[in-house]
Design an enzyme around this catalytic site. Structure first.
Site, PDB file in Angstrom:
ATOM      1  N   THR A 216     -14.292  -4.625  -6.379  1.00  0.00           N
ATOM      2  CA  THR A 216     -15.558  -4.654  -7.108  1.00  0.00           C
ATOM      3  C   THR A 216     -15.456  -3.740  -8.327  1.00  0.00           C
ATOM      4  OG1 THR A 216     -16.697  -4.978  -5.020  1.00  0.00           O
ATOM      5  CG2 THR A 216     -18.039  -4.232  -6.876  1.00  0.00           C
TER       6      THR A 216
ATOM      7  N   ASP B 207       0.870  -1.176   0.000  1.00  0.00           N
ATOM      8  CA  ASP B 207       0.000   0.000   0.000  1.00  0.00           C
ATOM      9  C   ASP B 207       0.905   1.223   0.000  1.00  0.00           C
ATOM     10  OD1 ASP B 207      -3.222   0.404   1.082  1.00  0.00           O
ATOM     11  OD2 ASP B 207      -1.888   2.151   1.047  1.00  0.00           O
TER      12      ASP B 207
ATOM     13  N   CYS C 105     -20.131   0.330  -0.001  1.00  0.00           N
ATOM     14  CA  CYS C 105     -20.433  -0.651  -1.047  1.00  0.00           C
ATOM     15  C   CYS C 105     -21.798  -0.479  -1.708  1.00  0.00           C
ATOM     16  CB  CYS C 105     -20.296  -2.049  -0.473  1.00  0.00           C
ATOM     17  SG  CYS C 105     -18.662  -2.329   0.213  1.00  0.00           S
TER      18      CYS C 105
ATOM     19  N   PHE D  87     -31.838  -9.111   5.566  1.00  0.00           N
ATOM     20  CA  PHE D  87     -31.882  -7.846   4.807  1.00  0.00           C
ATOM     21  C   PHE D  87     -33.293  -7.320   4.606  1.00  0.00           C
ATOM     22  CE2 PHE D  87     -27.606  -6.525   3.790  1.00  0.00           C
ATOM     23  CZ  PHE D  87     -26.928  -7.568   4.395  1.00  0.00           C
ATOM     24  N   LEU D  88     -34.178  -7.669   5.544  1.00  0.00           N
ATOM     25  CA  LEU D  88     -35.524  -7.093   5.530  1.00  0.00           C
ATOM     26  C   LEU D  88     -35.724  -6.295   6.818  1.00  0.00           C
ATOM     27  CD1 LEU D  88     -37.648 -10.016   4.000  1.00  0.00           C
ATOM     28  CD2 LEU D  88     -36.988  -7.875   2.904  1.00  0.00           C
TER      29      LEU D  88
ATOM     30  N   LEU E  14     -17.265 -10.221   1.804  1.00  0.00           N
ATOM     31  CA  LEU E  14     -17.239 -10.004   3.256  1.00  0.00           C
ATOM     32  C   LEU E  14     -18.020  -8.763   3.649  1.00  0.00           C
ATOM     33  CD1 LEU E  14     -15.217  -7.463   4.156  1.00  0.00           C
ATOM     34  CD2 LEU E  14     -13.454  -9.095   3.635  1.00  0.00           C
TER      35      LEU E  14
END
Ligand code: UGA
Length: 466
Positions: A133, A42, A295, A284-285, A164
């Site tokens: 991504t 990095d 993200c 996820f509701l 993740l």
């Protein structure tokens, strides 16, 4: 420590991770702890120095322990030098950031820069694995550029997206539900799968975590890992579509929550009822302030752009974004309904991170809500167990927000709002604070408290859809 005796198993692969963010650091620490020589490169000196000292520069449960193990084993090499990081490596994993551009497109500058550095510095044939991504179609173009730079070595490209979650990054990396490996070259695909098989074998033998840390590492939550060998574009599209689909679920739950508020339904009961259908699932509701983070917002916008660039539309995504961006204002209206005009009203906001378990506040709906309250004239005090001013530097939280170091120090306020689902807020001794809240109202914008119990203490409780 049986797991550290397996050092020779993977001695033919030497790995370079490019980018020490959530993905790179977690994956690199795990690879080294599992006995694989791993460079972590990095360009940020502060990050590399912190890693060398055996710690992470961001909060992520259990990660420090693995970094320390990697450093102690002598197999983890954090470095700022690409030359050093590529002096003997056989496989590179690109884990660099892909920030969004103001027009919704993804900024691929770091993706191309990392690929170029890897290509120029590689000493031997290399498998270049994209974990970052990226929009569908990126991989083929990155490989083309790499091949233009060098033809004296063999470069193969693999798309291997990461799934993740922040806050459970270590667990998710150790026990992934799926490993997607997209590539054109069969033997490179097989070598990447071997790395995962080795690491997962290591993870399985690492059984001290549950005893030490409790149910977060419960082996009962571990599912058998499924491997998917796909084309490069399929792997790219799997990643962004998975995030977009989860974002759709959240926005769907949020829109049902607004109707529940109007109709007297309890959205938690509704979601329990529909989530029991295996085809839908309960996860996820959970309605609330909406999704944020590094993200979902970016990946949904990037996918919308991919549709647009392909001359297509996807109105479902547009609707999900709209519902999501309205949630902080929806909660603001609840506050106004309770307090009337907000000028000079004192409000305690509990939570600033985009979700619990992380110090990350990128695109946090809690910050959006805080700023809306300030714009309406309110005085805001905010507390978050992990977020400090440093974390907020890039997030444009109004300077006027008073960040509290301890929740015990709460001053007298007119209303309390829970903006992040930290378990700490659930276990606060609410009884003690009752006299500090002049309106007696708690707005639980993450639906984490038990309404009946809170009402028993004499508060008025308002959730989102509850
Ligand atoms: C997400 C995905 O869950 C990961 O699989 C993926 O690897 C990652 O993005 C990524 O692309 O790197 P993360 O952003 O860490 O992970 O967070 P999530 O746990 O998915 O939560 C995202 C947001 O949705 C948070 O603001 C959370 O509070 C919100 N959320 C989540 C809800 O409002 N309701 C829910 O029911 C679930």
């Amino acid at each position: 420590m049986p797991v550290f005796n397996k050092l020779n198993i993977m001695n033919k692969e030497i790995i370079t991770i490019i980018g020490s963010g959530y993905v790179g650091t977690t994956f690199g620490a795990l690879l080294a702890a599992a006995g694989i020589k791993t460079y972590l490169v990095d360009l940020d000196e502060k990050k590399i120095e912190t890693l060398k000292s055996g710690k992470s520069y961001f909060f992520e449960p259990y990660l420090d322990e693995f970094i320390k193990k990697g450093m102690d084993s002598g197999l983890l090499y954090p470095t700022m030098s690409y030359e050093e990081a590529f002096k003997d490596s056989t496989i590179a994993f690109s884990c660099v950031g892909t920030p969004d551009l103001p027009d919704g497109n993804v900024n691929l500058a770091y993706i191309y820069a990392a690929a170029e550095e890897a290509t120029r510095n590689a000493k031997n044939d290399i498998i270049y694995v994209q974990k970052s991504t990226v929009p569908v179609g990126t991989g083929r173009s990155v490989l083309e550029k790499m091949k233009e730079i060098r033809s004296d070595i063999d470069i193969t490209y693999i798309s291997n997206p990461e799934f993740l979650r922040e806050g459970s990054a270590m667990f998710d990396t150790m026990y992934p539900d799926r490993v997607v490996v997209g590539g054109d070259d069969k033997s490179s695909v097989e070598r990447i799968i071997k790395i995962y098989e080795h690491v997962l074998e290591f993870s399985k033998t690492f059984n001290s975590l549950e005893d030490k840390y409790g149910s977060a590492f419960s082996t009962t939550s571990i599912t058998e890992t499924k491997y998917f060998e796909t084309t490069i574009p399929s792997a790219e599209l799997i990643k962004v579509s998975a995030n977009a689909f989860l974002a759709l679920k959240i926005s769907f739950a949020n829109s049902i929550a607004t109707l529940s508020d109007k109709s007297g339904a309890n959205v938690a009961e509704v979601m329990d009822g529909i989530g029991a259908d295996k085809r839908i699932g309960r996860s996820f509701l959970y309605p609330g302030l909406g999704y944020g983070g590094g993200c979902f917002p970016k990946d949904v916008a990037g996918l919308q752009k991919s549709f647009e660039n392909a001359g297509l539309t996807n109105p479902i995504l547009d609707a999900a974004v709209e519902v999501n961006s309205n949630m902080p204002a929806y909660v603001l209206n609840k506050v106004k309904q309770e307090l009337g005009e907000l000028s000079d009203k004192n409000i305690l906001l509990l939570g600033l991170a985009f979700k619990s378990g992380t110090s990350d506040c990128r695109k946090s709906p809690a910050i959006k809500l805080a700023n809306l309250l300030v714009e309406n004239g309110a005085n805001i005090s905010a507390f978050d167990p992990q977020v400090d001013r440093e974390e907020l530097k890039h997030e444009k939280l109004s300077e006027s927000v008073n960040i509290l170091a301890e929740v015990d120090e709460i001053p007298s306020v007119d209303i309390v709002i829970i903006a992040t689902e930290w378990p700490e807020f659930k276990s606060l001794n609410w009884k003690n604070f009752k006299d500090n809240v002049s309106s007696g109202v708690i707005i639980d914008a993450r639906n984490i408290l038990n309404k009946k119990e809170i009402e028993k203490l004499g508060y008025k409780y308002l959730g989102v859809g509850i």
